[in-house]
Write a protein that holds these residues in place. Structure first.
Motif, short mmCIF file in Angstrom:
data_model
loop_
_atom_site.label_atom_id
_atom_site.label_comp_id
_atom_site.label_asym_id
_atom_site.label_seq_id
_atom_site.Cartn_x
_atom_site.Cartn_y
_atom_site.Cartn_z
N UNK A 172 23.77 5.60 3.04
CA UNK A 172 23.17 6.37 1.94
C UNK A 172 21.86 5.73 1.49
N UNK A 173 21.82 4.39 1.46
CA UNK A 173 20.59 3.68 1.09
C UNK A 173 19.49 3.97 2.10
N UNK A 174 19.83 3.89 3.39
CA UNK A 174 18.84 4.14 4.45
C UNK A 174 18.31 5.56 4.36
N UNK A 175 19.21 6.53 4.15
CA UNK A 175 18.79 7.94 4.06
C UNK A 175 17.89 8.16 2.84
N UNK A 176 18.26 7.56 1.71
CA UNK A 176 17.44 7.71 0.50
C UNK A 176 16.08 7.07 0.67
N UNK A 177 16.03 5.91 1.36
CA UNK A 177 14.76 5.23 1.59
C UNK A 177 13.84 6.06 2.49
N UNK A 178 14.42 6.73 3.46
CA UNK A 178 13.63 7.57 4.36
C UNK A 178 13.01 8.76 3.64
N UNK A 179 13.67 9.20 2.56
CA UNK A 179 13.16 10.35 1.81
C UNK A 179 12.04 9.98 0.85
N UNK A 180 11.78 8.69 0.67
CA UNK A 180 10.67 8.26 -0.18
C UNK A 180 9.40 8.28 0.66
N UNK A 181 8.48 9.16 0.33
CA UNK A 181 7.28 9.29 1.18
C UNK A 181 6.21 8.26 0.81
N UNK A 226 0.85 -1.19 0.00
CA UNK A 226 0.00 0.00 0.00
C UNK A 226 0.88 1.24 0.00
N UNK A 227 0.93 2.02 1.09
CA UNK A 227 1.79 3.20 1.14
C UNK A 227 2.91 3.07 2.14
N UNK A 228 3.28 1.83 2.48
CA UNK A 228 4.26 1.59 3.53
C UNK A 228 5.50 0.88 3.00
N UNK A 229 6.66 1.33 3.49
CA UNK A 229 7.93 0.69 3.16
C UNK A 229 8.33 -0.23 4.30
N UNK A 230 8.64 -1.47 3.99
CA UNK A 230 9.10 -2.45 4.97
C UNK A 230 10.61 -2.57 4.81
N UNK A 231 11.36 -2.17 5.81
CA UNK A 231 12.81 -2.16 5.73
C UNK A 231 13.30 -0.77 5.36
N UNK A 232 14.43 -0.64 4.66
CA UNK A 232 15.25 -1.73 4.12
C UNK A 232 16.04 -2.47 5.20
N UNK A 233 16.35 -3.73 4.93
CA UNK A 233 17.16 -4.55 5.82
C UNK A 233 18.43 -4.97 5.08
N UNK A 239 14.54 4.72 -7.78
CA UNK A 239 14.52 6.00 -7.06
C UNK A 239 15.70 6.08 -6.11
N UNK A 240 15.95 5.01 -5.36
CA UNK A 240 17.04 5.00 -4.38
C UNK A 240 18.40 5.08 -5.08
N UNK A 241 18.59 4.32 -6.16
CA UNK A 241 19.87 4.35 -6.86
C UNK A 241 20.15 5.71 -7.49
N UNK A 242 19.13 6.33 -8.04
CA UNK A 242 19.31 7.68 -8.60
C UNK A 242 19.80 8.65 -7.54
N UNK A 243 19.30 8.49 -6.33
CA UNK A 243 19.68 9.37 -5.23
C UNK A 243 21.09 9.09 -4.74
#
Length: 338
Positions: free
Chosen positions: A301-310, A188-195, A280-284
């Motif tokens: 960097x991956x964690x930070x980019x993932x957090x920026x995806x709303x 839905x609108x939720x991100x699980x992880x990243x792990x 999206x994450x790789x582009x960032x």
């Protein structure tokens, strides 16, 4: 019945289910209490893709600004058009205009890498689309792994290069300097992880199941309600560690079996919306040819980019599934745009 601008995700899902039940567009419009033209437009766009955008007049750029852009393109090889124009303090220029201006002084290459589809693949993709036409995709957890290296994927980093210039040679280490394997899911609108998969661990059936137990199940799944667990459908691709008898039996003991474990067609990354999240994450993390000096730094960097995806971005990806199914059927199992 009033005509509205946009259909909601829920209404789009209902349209797909009604179409699977052989309802006409007029009947669907009456059931949803929406204008018939809105319903027909959605069906046509889903099957035929978006219409080509009408070219708009370019915003005029002064000769002085043009010289600044040319100098910036020479100083910032592989940068995006937005980064080049921002460095010149030139704002309000749409992407199409930026690219049209840069084409006169620079070039960019883009390669597409997709596994080839044979007749069997196409038939299985069509069968999969027909099977899941009536599925409520808001209940599907889409999962996948992504490997990120210190230097970025080979041949992936691209940007504008001034004419007559040579592309810079990036620092290259054996095997890209090593990499980090990342697992994540979206629902839905939720991100699980990243792990993060432990460094040096090769994912076979046993290590994959242990990884899911330590991350997905313990840190996310067990916190969910019984009703959520009852309705959730788990999706994974056909990687050997995923599709083995060992992994399938282990997931079944966790309650993810039969209709709760989605079957997946071969060679179908274009049907998995989480692939768009990886893009999206790789582009960032690799923008402007960025490279990293340690595995921890690229993971951060991956964690930070993932957090920026709303949540709205993720919701847009998961709600695109109805259109993807209609497109793969319209293309007779062929690849669809992502």
């Amino acid at each position: 019945m009033g005509q509205k601008k946009d259909l909601t995700g829920s209404e789009k899902s209902k349209i797909v289910r009604y179409l699977a039940e052989a309802c006409s567009s007029l009947k669907i419009a009456k059931l949803l209490k929406r204008d018939h033209r809105t319903i027909k437009r959605f069906i046509q766009n889903s099957q035929q893709g978006r219409k080509k955008r009408v070219e708009k007049p370019r915003r005029k750029i002064t000769a002085h600004e043009l010289r600044k852009v040319k100098r910036a393109a020479a100083k910032m090889p592989l940068a995006t058009s937005l980064a080049i124009f921002q460095s010149c303090n030139i704002t309000g220029v749409p992407k199409s205009t930026r690219c049209a201006i840069l084409r006169d002084m620079a070039k960019v290459r883009k390669a597409e890498r997709r596994p080839p589809l044979n007749k069997t693949h196409k038939l299985k993709r069509q069968d999969w689309a027909k099977k899941y036409l009536k599925t409520d995709f808001s209940k599907v957890l889409w999962t996948d792994e992504m490997r990120v290296s210190l230097d970025g994927p080979d041949g992936w980093a691209r940007g504008w290069i001034g004419k007559g210039q040579r592309a810079p040679v990036p620092l290259r280490r054996q095997q890209g300097g090593g990499g980090v394997l990342v697992w994540a899911g979206i629902i839905k609108g939720e991100l699980v992880g990243p792990f993060r998969v432990e460094d040096g661990v090769k994912l076979n059936s046993q290590s994959y199941c242990k990884f899911l137990e330590d991350t997905f199940f313990k840190q996310w799944y067990r916190k969910k309600s019984a009703s959520f667990k009852k309705n959730m459908i788990f999706m994974q691709d056909n990687a050997p560690s995923h599709a083995s008898k060992y992994s399938t039996a282990w997931l079944a003991r966790k309650g993810l079996k039969e209709e709760k474990l989605m079957t997946w067609p071969p060679c179908s990354p274009d049907l998995n919306p989480i692939e768009n999240l990886w893009s999206i994450i790789k582009c960032e993390i690799y923008k402007e040819g960025k490279q990293y000096t340690s595995l921890n730094s690229v993971w951060e960097a991956v964690v930070a980019a993932a957090r920026n995806v709303d949540g709205e971005q993720i919701k847009t990806l998961t709600e695109s599934m109805d259109g993807r199914l209609l497109s793969v059927l319209a293309k007779k199992g062929g690849y669809i745009g992502r």
